[in-house]
Design a protein around this motif. Structure first.
Motif, mmCIF file in Angstrom:
data_model
loop_
_atom_site.group_PDB
_atom_site.id
_atom_site.type_symbol
_atom_site.label_atom_id
_atom_site.label_comp_id
_atom_site.label_asym_id
_atom_site.label_seq_id
_atom_site.Cartn_x
_atom_site.Cartn_y
_atom_site.Cartn_z
ATOM 1 N N ALA A 36 0.832 -1.204 0.000
ATOM 2 C CA ALA A 36 0.000 0.000 0.000
ATOM 3 C C ALA A 36 0.871 1.261 0.000
ATOM 4 C CB ALA A 36 -0.918 -0.002 1.219
ATOM 5 N N ASN A 37 1.954 1.243 0.789
ATOM 6 C CA ASN A 37 2.851 2.398 0.824
ATOM 7 C C ASN A 37 3.500 2.645 -0.541
ATOM 8 O OD1 ASN A 37 2.337 2.869 3.523
ATOM 9 N ND2 ASN A 37 4.038 1.609 4.229
ATOM 10 N N ILE A 38 3.823 1.554 -1.246
ATOM 11 C CA ILE A 38 4.408 1.695 -2.584
ATOM 12 C C ILE A 38 3.385 2.308 -3.542
ATOM 13 C CG2 ILE A 38 5.348 0.436 -4.571
ATOM 14 C CD1 ILE A 38 6.411 -1.617 -2.479
ATOM 15 N N LEU A 39 2.133 1.861 -3.435
ATOM 16 C CA LEU A 39 1.075 2.434 -4.286
ATOM 17 C C LEU A 39 0.944 3.938 -4.032
ATOM 18 C CD1 LEU A 39 -1.753 -0.257 -4.062
ATOM 19 C CD2 LEU A 39 -0.403 0.319 -6.077
ATOM 20 N N ASN A 40 1.020 4.329 -2.769
ATOM 21 C CA ASN A 40 0.914 5.751 -2.434
ATOM 22 C C ASN A 40 2.064 6.545 -3.052
ATOM 23 O OD1 ASN A 40 -0.201 8.026 -1.069
ATOM 24 N ND2 ASN A 40 1.381 7.809 0.499
ATOM 25 N N GLU A 41 3.288 6.006 -2.939
ATOM 26 C CA GLU A 41 4.442 6.674 -3.540
ATOM 27 C C GLU A 41 4.295 6.751 -5.060
ATOM 28 O OE1 GLU A 41 7.078 8.328 -2.538
ATOM 29 O OE2 GLU A 41 6.445 8.197 -0.461
ATOM 30 N N ARG A 42 3.812 5.671 -5.648
ATOM 31 C CA ARG A 42 3.621 5.627 -7.111
ATOM 32 C C ARG A 42 2.649 6.725 -7.552
ATOM 33 N NH1 ARG A 42 4.758 2.136 -11.308
ATOM 34 N NH2 ARG A 42 5.672 0.296 -10.353
ATOM 35 N N ALA A 43 1.552 6.872 -6.801
ATOM 36 C CA ALA A 43 0.561 7.899 -7.136
ATOM 37 C C ALA A 43 1.179 9.293 -7.059
ATOM 38 C CB ALA A 43 -0.634 7.795 -6.189
ATOM 39 N N LEU A 44 1.994 9.529 -6.025
ATOM 40 C CA LEU A 44 2.653 10.836 -5.881
ATOM 41 C C LEU A 44 3.644 11.089 -7.015
ATOM 42 C CD1 LEU A 44 3.281 10.744 -2.024
ATOM 43 C CD2 LEU A 44 1.642 12.192 -3.231
ATOM 44 N N ILE A 45 4.345 10.018 -7.423
ATOM 45 C CA ILE A 45 5.304 10.158 -8.531
ATOM 46 C C ILE A 45 4.573 10.489 -9.832
ATOM 47 C CG2 ILE A 45 6.971 8.907 -9.967
ATOM 48 C CD1 ILE A 45 7.653 7.292 -7.379
ATOM 49 N N TYR A 46 3.487 9.750 -10.108
ATOM 50 C CA TYR A 46 2.709 10.025 -11.322
ATOM 51 C C TYR A 46 2.164 11.443 -11.320
ATOM 52 C CZ TYR A 46 2.690 5.083 -12.720
ATOM 53 O OH TYR A 46 3.054 3.827 -13.125
ATOM 54 N N GLU A 71 1.058 12.832 -14.905
ATOM 55 C CA GLU A 71 0.285 11.724 -15.484
ATOM 56 C C GLU A 71 -0.896 11.474 -14.549
ATOM 57 O OE1 GLU A 71 2.475 8.294 -16.670
ATOM 58 O OE2 GLU A 71 4.236 9.459 -17.296
ATOM 59 N N TYR A 72 -1.899 12.365 -14.637
ATOM 60 C CA TYR A 72 -2.938 12.406 -13.614
ATOM 61 C C TYR A 72 -3.890 11.216 -13.654
ATOM 62 C CZ TYR A 72 -1.212 17.118 -12.950
ATOM 63 O OH TYR A 72 -0.401 18.182 -12.695
ATOM 64 N N GLU A 73 -4.107 10.664 -14.824
ATOM 65 C CA GLU A 73 -4.994 9.497 -14.891
ATOM 66 C C GLU A 73 -4.387 8.323 -14.132
ATOM 67 O OE1 GLU A 73 -7.279 6.688 -18.193
ATOM 68 O OE2 GLU A 73 -6.198 8.488 -18.839
ATOM 69 N N LYS A 74 -3.087 8.089 -14.350
ATOM 70 C CA LYS A 74 -2.398 7.025 -13.614
ATOM 71 C C LYS A 74 -2.357 7.336 -12.120
ATOM 72 C CE LYS A 74 0.705 5.324 -17.264
ATOM 73 N NZ LYS A 74 2.132 5.148 -17.648
ATOM 74 N N ALA A 75 -2.160 8.612 -11.792
ATOM 75 C CA ALA A 75 -2.110 9.017 -10.382
ATOM 76 C C ALA A 75 -3.436 8.720 -9.697
ATOM 77 C CB ALA A 75 -1.775 10.504 -10.273
ATOM 78 N N LEU A 76 -4.541 9.047 -10.369
ATOM 79 C CA LEU A 76 -5.865 8.805 -9.799
ATOM 80 C C LEU A 76 -6.113 7.317 -9.619
ATOM 81 C CD1 LEU A 76 -8.694 9.594 -8.917
ATOM 82 C CD2 LEU A 76 -9.359 9.711 -11.337
ATOM 83 N N GLU A 77 -5.818 6.544 -10.655
ATOM 84 C CA GLU A 77 -6.039 5.099 -10.596
ATOM 85 C C GLU A 77 -5.231 4.463 -9.464
ATOM 86 O OE1 GLU A 77 -5.249 1.171 -13.420
ATOM 87 O OE2 GLU A 77 -5.168 3.181 -14.286
ATOM 88 N N THR A 78 -3.973 4.857 -9.353
ATOM 89 C CA THR A 78 -3.104 4.273 -8.322
ATOM 90 C C THR A 78 -3.518 4.728 -6.927
ATOM 91 O OG1 THR A 78 -1.305 4.397 -9.937
ATOM 92 C CG2 THR A 78 -0.700 3.893 -7.675
ATOM 93 N N SER A 79 -3.923 5.990 -6.814
ATOM 94 C CA SER A 79 -4.347 6.514 -5.517
ATOM 95 C C SER A 79 -5.607 5.807 -5.026
ATOM 96 C CB SER A 79 -4.600 8.016 -5.614
ATOM 97 O OG SER A 79 -4.943 8.550 -4.368
#
Length: 610
Positions: free
Chosen positions: A314-324, A329-337
């Motif tokens: 879950a922490n990795i997903l959160n970091e991934r969303a922040l990176i996107y 890359e807001y669509e990926k950020a939203l999906e990952t968040s």
């Protein structure tokens, strides 16, 4: 200080020498001792020796040796981070020790079962095992004063503190760490003190007390290095790196993370590698090395999957969303968040938090009941002694005093228990930091409002609000300041609402507002007024003036399922984040989607109507 110690165990050379001439059950016992000595630093050898002990004990029909060998296999699997196998071995060992009636070994098995459940983030199950183990060791210590049982009580106070920490109850966690520390001091168990220092540092770090955390982590690292405890040294280095990162000393942070990674890799400790990887991901993002951070995310996801560590995933997903988001890359950020929030909810639902607190209260209740029973026995003994020595009114007077004291003691205990249960009930309804309704209570209110809306035909407004760039506040001013701001934001949100409206803390820095009998247009007006209340007046913390903004997403509920209405407000919120933050967006109901969904449902229910 009581310096009574458990008898010194045999050293590795002593066991190996004795093993050369031993046979039968004595050999099986020595094999199990040898496995316990080597498994921490050489799990492959520990696994091999425990397997030999299991085979020999099986051939001899030696159940105690078999139970110890299974426990050793569990240790090898746990250290090798093969958690499913570890659970099976510990459970089999526990079953045999129950038959043998060995409470100390039963307690050890239960503790290890709790450890494994904790590693895979099943906090309620881990706490259940820990409390059962603690109960066994407390009774054993009370019965025969066993130093081993007392020290195990200390170990379990620390593990229970870890569960409470991860469930968000930092003050209760710190209390259990202090209990552990007291037991270690009283029993002269100095080997456990560096670990409990490290755990205490984690609480200081979470509370934003960075200087205190730095000092405690440094002391734990020094002790770990002097004693050759590579595992603790790796963790302390990683945590020190986090403190430096919070203080914007990124070079020192990287140095500590890499030292932690090197130790973990040399020990082939995947959990340590994963921890360091997560820290390096965050560091790369803060430095703007986004592609490198994404590569580290890939490595972290693989490790978390192998270890079945959902919290780290879950922490990795959160970091991934922040990176996107940083890469726009807001669509990926939203999906990952969204994936991160769903997993986080699954890990620590309000139901699970309540179950954890209830388990703790039950343990404390039983402890109080044992105190009452002990007091009753003492009073009985005292009464019998006085019956032989004192008569008449003197005896009557003393007895009345004892009865009075006993009644007062029971009344105090009952008040404490009533308070504990009241706290559990309160925890099930409110967010303990802000005093707002928590997620669980809000879902109940939404269900009630949905029912009323269905009856009256009047819609309700939903506002999802999120503090912009809140992590920067924590990084620059500390988590304690961040908590103060969350409390002040909550007050301003409530001030913007009517008496019948409900504000809740939805998670982290996100809030959900329910406006009964309110149209979408009116809810947007409330959101705009609230946005201005947040922006127009700076927040003050530690004599610093902090300007904050919030982004709002608005939707209308009542005519669609509650979950869909929440999703609409969430979608509007993230659109606002993508378009500059500090704004109000709304999302209308897509009636075409609703119609298509209803038509599909009708077709499934009545296929012949096609």
């Amino acid at each position: 200080m009581n310096t009574t110690r458990i008898s010194e165990p045999l050293s590795l050379p002593e066991v190996e020498n004795l093993l050369e001439k031993a046979d039968g059950k004595a050999r099986a016992d020595l094999l199990n001792k040898l496995a316990a000595l080597v498994v921490k630093n050489d799990k492959a050898r520990g696994l091999e020796i425990s397997s030999q002990a299991l085979e020999l004990s099986g051939n001899l029909g030696y159940r105690r040796g078999k139970a110890a060998a299974l426990f050793g296999l569990g240790d090898a699997a746990r250290i090798g981070e093969e958690y499913r196998a570890a659970l099976e071995y510990y459970a089999l060992s526990l079953d045999i020790h129950k038959v043998l009636g060995d409470p100390i070994q039963q307690g050890r098995c239960l503790r290890r079962l709790g450890d494994v459940q904790f590693y895979v983030n099943n906090l309620d199950l881990s706490l259940k095992h820990y409390l059962n183990s603690l109960s066994i060791f407390e009774k054993t210590a009370e019965k025969d004063g066993s130093p081993e049982a007392k020290i195990n009580c200390g170990h379990l106070m620390a593990t229970i503190g870890n569960v409470l920490r991860d469930s968000g109850d930092l003050e209760a966690s710190l209390d259990y760490y202090h209990r552990c520390h007291s037991i270690y001091i009283l029993e002269g168990f100095t080997a456990g003190i560096p670990g409990i220092l490290y755990n205490t540092g984690n609480i200081f770090h979470s509370q934003g007390r960075l200087e205190e955390a730095l000092n405690v982590y440094s002391e734990a690292l020094k002790e770990a290095e002097e004693s050759g405890d590579h595992y603790l040294a790796s963790m302390a280095l990683s945590s020190l790196g986090s403190v430096f990162m919070a203080r914007d000393d990124l070079e020192a942070a990287e140095d500590h993370f890499m030292r932690s990674m090197n130790i973990a890799e040399k020990q082939d400790r995947k959990r340590g590698i994963l921890s360091a990887t997560l820290k390096l991901v965050e560091l790369g993002r803060l430095r703007g090395n986004l592609d490198e951070a994404l590569d580290q995310c890939e490595r972290g996801e693989q490790l978390a999957g192998h270890l079945e560590d959902r919290r780290s995933y879950a922490n990795i997903l959160n970091e991934r969303a922040l990176i996107y988001s940083s890469m726009e890359e807001y669509e990926k950020a939203l999906e990952t968040s969204l994936a991160f929030h769903k997993l986080s909810e699954d890990l620590l639902s309000e139901k699970r938090i309540q179950e954890i607190d209830i388990l703790r209260v039950r343990y404390e209740t039983e402890a109080k009941e044992r105190e009452i029973e002990l007091l009753r026995r003492e009073r009985t003994i005292q009464r019998r002694m006085m019956l032989g020595a004192v008569a008449g009114l003197v005896l009557t007077g003393v007895s009345l005093v004892l009865v009075y004291r006993n009644v007062r003691f029971r009344a105090r205990v009952n008040r404490e228990l009533a308070g504990a249960y009241s706290r559990v009930e309160k925890l099930s309804k409110i967010d303990t930091l802000t005093g707002l309704a928590n997620r669980r209570a809000m879902m109940k209110s939404l269900a009630s409002e949905q029912t009323r809306s269905s009856r009256t035909g009047r819609s309700f407004g939903l506002i999802m609000a999120d503090i912009d760039d809140f992590k920067l506040v924590n990084d620059r001013h500390g988590h304690a300041c961040g908590d103060e701001i969350l409390v002040e934001v909550s007050k301003r949100l409530e001030n913007a609402l009517r008496s019948q409206d409900i504000a809740s803390r939805w998670g982290g820095e996100e809030f959900l507002l329910l406006l009964p009998e309110t149209s979408l247009h009116s809810a947007v007006k409330v959101a705009k007024k609230t946005r201005a209340l947040i922006e127009d007046t700076p927040f003050v913390c530690n004599n610093a003036s902090i300007n904050l903004t919030m982004t709002f997403g608005v939707s209308e509920g009542g005519m669609i399922p509650v979950e869909d209405a929440i999703q609409l407000s969430d979608t509007a919120l993230y659109r606002g984040k993508r378009t500059g933050k500090n704004n109000v967006n709304f999302q209308s109901i897509n009636w075409k989607v609703i119609f298509d969904r209803l038509r599909s449902a009708i077709r499934r229910a009545h296929p012949a109507s096609e």
